[in-house]
Design a protein around this motif. Structure first.
Motif, PDB file in Angstrom:
ATOM      1  N   LEU A 351      -4.142  -0.319   6.628  1.00 40.71           N
ATOM      2  CA  LEU A 351      -4.175  -1.761   6.386  1.00 40.71           C
ATOM      3  C   LEU A 351      -3.939  -2.023   4.907  1.00 40.71           C
ATOM      4  CD1 LEU A 351      -4.786  -4.595   7.619  1.00 40.71           C
ATOM      5  CD2 LEU A 351      -7.153  -4.264   6.875  1.00 40.71           C
ATOM      6  N   HIS A 352      -3.085  -3.016   4.596  1.00 41.84           N
ATOM      7  CA  HIS A 352      -2.769  -3.364   3.217  1.00 41.84           C
ATOM      8  C   HIS A 352      -2.929  -4.865   3.021  1.00 41.84           C
ATOM      9  CE1 HIS A 352      -0.545   0.428   3.878  1.00 41.84           C
ATOM     10  NE2 HIS A 352      -0.816   0.670   2.609  1.00 41.84           N
ATOM     11  N   SER A 353      -3.123  -5.246   1.794  1.00 43.42           N
ATOM     12  CA  SER A 353      -3.162  -6.664   1.450  1.00 43.42           C
ATOM     13  C   SER A 353      -1.824  -7.303   1.822  1.00 43.42           C
ATOM     14  CB  SER A 353      -3.431  -6.824  -0.046  1.00 43.42           C
ATOM     15  OG  SER A 353      -3.421  -8.190  -0.398  1.00 43.42           O
ATOM     16  N   GLY A 354      -1.878  -8.494   2.430  1.00 46.14           N
ATOM     17  CA  GLY A 354      -0.659  -9.177   2.873  1.00 46.14           C
ATOM     18  C   GLY A 354      -0.336  -8.947   4.334  1.00 46.14           C
ATOM     19  N   ASP A 355      -0.992  -7.956   4.966  1.00 45.67           N
ATOM     20  CA  ASP A 355      -0.769  -7.719   6.395  1.00 45.67           C
ATOM     21  C   ASP A 355      -1.311  -8.895   7.208  1.00 45.67           C
ATOM     22  OD1 ASP A 355       0.351  -5.277   5.873  1.00 45.67           O
ATOM     23  OD2 ASP A 355      -1.364  -4.078   6.529  1.00 45.67           O
ATOM     24  N   GLY A 356      -0.657  -9.166   8.323  1.00 47.96           N
ATOM     25  CA  GLY A 356      -1.152 -10.168   9.254  1.00 47.96           C
ATOM     26  C   GLY A 356      -1.906  -9.470  10.371  1.00 47.96           C
ATOM     27  N   ASP A 408       3.227  -6.224   9.189  1.00 45.36           N
ATOM     28  CA  ASP A 408       3.006  -5.154   8.219  1.00 45.36           C
ATOM     29  C   ASP A 408       3.771  -5.506   6.946  1.00 45.36           C
ATOM     30  OD1 ASP A 408       3.517  -2.661   6.730  1.00 45.36           O
ATOM     31  OD2 ASP A 408       2.544  -1.680   8.426  1.00 45.36           O
ATOM     32  N   ALA A 409       3.029  -5.841   5.899  1.00 44.98           N
ATOM     33  CA  ALA A 409       3.654  -6.318   4.659  1.00 44.98           C
ATOM     34  C   ALA A 409       4.589  -5.275   4.055  1.00 44.98           C
ATOM     35  CB  ALA A 409       2.567  -6.699   3.650  1.00 44.98           C
ATOM     36  N   LEU A 410       4.191  -3.992   4.062  1.00 47.49           N
ATOM     37  CA  LEU A 410       5.044  -2.953   3.478  1.00 47.49           C
ATOM     38  C   LEU A 410       6.317  -2.743   4.275  1.00 47.49           C
ATOM     39  CD1 LEU A 410       2.423  -0.239   2.400  1.00 47.49           C
ATOM     40  CD2 LEU A 410       3.435  -2.084   1.038  1.00 47.49           C
ATOM     41  N   LEU A 411       6.206  -2.807   5.594  1.00 48.49           N
ATOM     42  CA  LEU A 411       7.391  -2.654   6.442  1.00 48.49           C
ATOM     43  C   LEU A 411       8.351  -3.808   6.214  1.00 48.49           C
ATOM     44  CD1 LEU A 411       8.850  -1.084   8.691  1.00 48.49           C
ATOM     45  CD2 LEU A 411       7.556  -2.436  10.361  1.00 48.49           C
ATOM     46  N   ALA A 415      12.130  -3.632   4.669  1.00 51.39           N
ATOM     47  CA  ALA A 415      13.269  -4.221   5.363  1.00 51.39           C
ATOM     48  C   ALA A 415      14.036  -5.168   4.447  1.00 51.39           C
ATOM     49  CB  ALA A 415      12.801  -4.957   6.617  1.00 51.39           C
ATOM     50  N   ARG A 416      13.306  -6.027   3.705  1.00 48.49           N
ATOM     51  CA  ARG A 416      13.965  -6.991   2.823  1.00 48.49           C
ATOM     52  C   ARG A 416      14.768  -6.310   1.725  1.00 48.49           C
ATOM     53  NH1 ARG A 416       9.389 -10.161   4.063  1.00 48.49           N
ATOM     54  NH2 ARG A 416       8.133  -9.150   2.473  1.00 48.49           N
ATOM     55  N   GLU A 417      14.246  -5.221   1.197  1.00 51.27           N
ATOM     56  CA  GLU A 417      14.963  -4.503   0.144  1.00 51.27           C
ATOM     57  C   GLU A 417      16.328  -4.018   0.625  1.00 51.27           C
ATOM     58  OE1 GLU A 417      12.490  -1.359  -1.215  1.00 51.27           O
ATOM     59  OE2 GLU A 417      11.115  -2.679  -2.331  1.00 51.27           O
TER      60      GLU A 417
END
Length: 852
Positions: A351-356, A408-411, A415-417
């Protein structure tokens, strides 16, 4: 056999969706071979952002520079008043250089093959083609590719691929429609938003109860969930080798309504799976095509649970997502405790900050975005599997509640990168050769994917006084390709030792070579004047055909019945035209082949016009069975007239007898003159119009002879291989269905407490009907004034007594209107009688409101 070997030798095409330019870039940058997208008009995903012509031109240029194809969806039914806009749009697509258009409407298909044969066409899944006979018909129409119905099994795909030269495309990932595409009118009838016109509102994803005649909820104690028509998402990532083996060419990802991050992630993972598949085929290794972490990413980006659909078998309840119609996310853990604005979670995943995240509680679901994360009162960047962490939370939750990660904020950032402006990674290799002598201009040859470009230095090569040109230096300068879609793979240097050329010259040679490579590849173009002449010739031919076909057609009421008892009732009530057969409901005895033969003989002796209605859906095996029945029918004293319900059936009857008389049923979605003309040219004796046609369209289409219009009866909203009755009440998993559907009537009750009748046919397909009966009795005078010669009563579910009363009323009214008797006909008395038969009320369908 040579064809399928050829298909297996080709790399599989990965075909990506794009609802807007960001999603398009995401698809290209993550490895798509082709992208399908829609314009602002004529697209089956009208609510997506879609592309105007300027954006489309930019997309095509971007794609072609990277060896990616662009297919444009024109996959809706087109109204006659839209044809001028359509022909202008098609020419614009040709000018832009799109690689193909995807079509649903047979009239539009024939139009394109007449006025713009240079344009490649693909048959949409909306054409409901799932057999080798249907594909064979598409070949005759000029298509280059077919998108098979999602209900086609692997064995059927293989048989189809072995018997066609067309490219076969199948959906491999994303949302599933519960009904056959092109045959679903549920959204159309409920809210006027038609899937055939690109505006489906997806009422199938809403909640329903399965009830009986007494309106009892039959699943109240089973509690499987209330989204009884909501399938899981398709996922065939581990079936890619099998798809290649059976001859599939294109792997289609669903998702033109999805975010760019979804497109990026799914395409990246399928590209990785394809690479592993090719490596395994080369080494004869066997193993999964996605790692466990990659499969987790596929789940995380969007899922309603995954299913293999109908690829192997009909999965019944295992196909469905009864409890949730939208993104399920991935399991994160459980609530440990809640105190003082902080919630403790026992984690099963990171779990990371920004995750829904979303809590599944006894009161429903609640979602939040994670802010800070604490472990043992210390703020941390990440919560790891197995840990108990705390997050800020002011909602309602209880210990033991399940928690899912929905974003998932990191995923998403990863993807955006991949498609960020200025960081494009989709580049093709260049091989260069620099040749020349001192005193001459140096020659740079550049090879890219079979293309060769040659440029020369501006100045002459000189003898080096200090620094001669080396391969490493030349490679460094010529390899500065920046944001271009190329990278320098190899450089051969064939120059005299001690040669010097200014760096400005090297840079200019590189720029000139890239500029040449980015020029559009010459292709066959059609001059606008030539195109206009073709269009005018097509219009003239259609007008001449319409005029030449003006013939006297005896006005009649057409009565469709599904068993011998209702046939007899219709004949006794005065029917002069009957349609027998169609779907064989499990709740009725239906017609045997011998009874169809006897019925034709009875009708012939009484001077009754009779046609044998064929089912709207047949799979490969059922089509073979129909072929045998038709061959038997050739031995009858007279061949029966047939009413075809899909393109495969037309090909089957033509296989038996090229001149077999036939009519066209409403399931073939005849929505315009071009489609009408198509079937007339193929030999149709009568065409039943789409039930989505508006009365203003009818007035135009009535200029053609022998047009039939649905005027009364059950409106079928959906046909599906999935049976909600058998899947929920038919027995335990693996057991044979107990035939619950034949024991009593069943209905699907929606959230507004409307009850939609359900019928199952002998092949266990589910047919869902509208709550209200179509009734145009009050509009008969207007319909007759339009010039419509035949109106149909669709009475395939009514009792013999109901059939008798309805037919009598309509025959009397129609005869009066057609004979132009002096007294004026009024509908009050007849409507009163019809209302007593159907107290739940009527609908006029799309006669006045049309469809969006």
């Amino acid at each position: 056999m040579d064809e399928i070997i050829k298909n297996q030798s080709r790399p599989l095409e990965l075909l990506a969706p794009a609802g807007g330019f960001e999603a398009f870039k995401a698809a290209v940058e993550n490895g798509a071979d082709a992208v399908y997208l829609g314009g602002k008009s004529f697209s089956a995903r009208a609510s997506a952002a879609n592309f105007d012509l300027e954006e489309l031109q930019k997309a095509v240029r971007y794609a072609h520079e990277r060896q990616v194809k662009v297919f444009v969806t024109v996959n809706i039914l087109i109204a006659d008043q839209e044809f001028q806009e359509l022909v202008d749009y098609l020419y614009s697509l040709h000018e832009i250089g799109v690689d193909a258009v995807i079509l649903q409407d047979v009239g539009v298909a024939e139009l394109i093959h007449t006025i713009l044969p240079e344009m490649e066409t693909h048959a949409s899944t909306q054409m409901t083609v799932n057999t080798s006979w249907g594909v064979q018909h598409l070949e005759s129409l000029g298509f280059r590719r077919v998108v098979l119905a999602r209900e086609t099994s692997a064995a059927e795909m293989k048989m189809i691929a072995e018997n066609t030269s067309l490219d076969i495309e199948v959906f491999v990932h994303g949302a599933l429609c519960i009904g056959y595409s092109g045959q679903c009118l549920m959204s159309s009838f409920i809210g006027g938003r038609s899937g055939n016109r690109g505006t489906c509102a997806q009422p199938c994803r809403m909640t329903y109860q399965l009830v009986n005649k007494e309106k009892k909820n039959l699943l109240a104690t089973k509690s499987p969930g209330e989204h009884l028509l909501s399938p899981r998402d398709l996922n065939l990532a581990e079936e890619l080798a099998e798809l290649k083996r059976i001859g599939i060419y294109s792997l289609k990802i669903e998702g033109r309504m999805k975010r760019p991050e979804y497109v990026a992630t799914v395409i990246r993972l399928y590209r990785q799976a394809l690479k592993r598949m090719e490596d395994q085929l080369e080494t004869e290794a066997v193993g999964p095509l996605l790692t466990s972490s990659e499969h987790q990413e596929l789940l995380q980006v969007f899922n309603r649970d995954f299913t293999s659909g109908y690829f192997r078998e009909n999965l019944g309840a295992e196909l469905m997502s009864y409890s949730r119609p939208n993104n399920r996310g991935t399991r994160l853990g459980r609530v440990a405790r809640l105190e003082a604005g902080r919630l403790s979670l026992k984690l099963e995943a990171a779990l990371h900050s920004g995750d829904g995240i979303e809590f599944w509680t006894g009161r429903g679901r609640e979602g939040v975005t994670v802010g800070s994360i604490w472990r043992d009162q210390t703020e941390v960047e990440e919560g790891k599997p197995g840990e108990t962490i705390q997050i800020e939370f002011f909602g309602m939750a209880q210990p033991g509640d399940r928690v899912f990660k929905t974003n998932d904020a990191l995923l998403m950032e990863k993807a955006r990168e991949s498609f960020q402006e200025g960081r494009e990674q989709r580049k093709g290799p260049l091989n260069m050769r620099l040749v020349g002598h001192v005193g001459d201009k140096l020659r740079l040859e550049v090879i890219e994917s079979g293309r060769r470009v040659t440029v020369y230095s501006t100045g002459l090569a000189q003898k080096a006084l200090k620094r001669p040109l080396t391969r490493d230096y030349a490679f460094q300068q010529l390899g500065r390709l920046g944001t271009t879609p190329f990278w320098l793979n190899d450089l051969e240097l064939e120059i005299e030792e001690g040669t010097m050329l200014p760096v400005s010259d090297l840079n200019e040679m590189r720029r000139s070579a890239v500029e040449e490579l980015l020029k559009e590849v010459p292709r066959q173009r059609v001059a606008r004047q030539t195109y206009r002449q073709r269009v005018e010739k097509w219009k003239q031919r259609q007008a001449e055909e319409r005029a030449s076909l003006r013939e006297t057609v005896i006005p009649r009421i057409s009565v469709a019945v599904s068993d011998n008892e209702t046939l007899q009732a219709a004949l006794k009530a005065g029917a002069k035209r009957v349609l027998i057969g169609g779907e064989h409901w499990r709740s009725r005895r239906g017609f045997s082949l011998e009874e169809i033969r006897n019925s034709f003989e009875i009708c012939r002796k009484q001077g009754i016009d009779c046609a044998w209605r064929l089912p709207r859906i047949l799979n490969q095996a059922q089509s073979s069975s129909l072929l045998l029945d038709l061959k038997k029918a050739t031995e009858w004293d007279r061949k029966p007239k047939l009413m075809i319900s899909n393109l495969g059936e037309l090909e089957i009857l033509k296989t038996v007898d090229e001149n077999w008389p036939f009519e066209v049923d409403y399931s073939l979605n005849v929505f315009n003159e071009a489609s009408l003309a198509y079937f007339w040219r193929r030999g149709a004796k009568k065409v039943t119009l789409s039930p989505e046609v508006h009365h203003e369209q009818l007035a135009h289409l009535a200029k053609w002879p022998a047009v039939e219009l649905l005027a009364f009866g059950d409106l079928e909203m959906m046909v599906s291989e999935y049976c909600p009755i058998g899947s929920t009440l038919g027995g335990k998993k693996g057991e044979r269905c107990t035939g619950t559907c034949v024991k009593e009537p069943h209905y699907l009750r929606d959230r507004l407490r409307y009850d939609f009748p359900v019928e199952t046919d002998q092949e266990c397909r589910m047919h869902l009907f509208n709550v209200k009966i179509l009734n145009l009795y009050e509009e008969l005078a207007q319909i007759r004034r339009m010039g419509i010669s035949t109106v149909r009563l669709q009475l395939t579910r009514q009792t013999p007594e109901q059939v008798r009363q309805i037919v009598r009323l309509f025959v009397e009214a129609w005869d009066t209107l057609c004979e132009n008797k002096k007294f004026s006909w009024t509908s009050e008395e007849g409507m009163s009688e019809l209302t007593s038969l159907f107290p739940e009320g009527f609908t006029k369908g799309h006669f006045f409101r049309g469809v969006l």
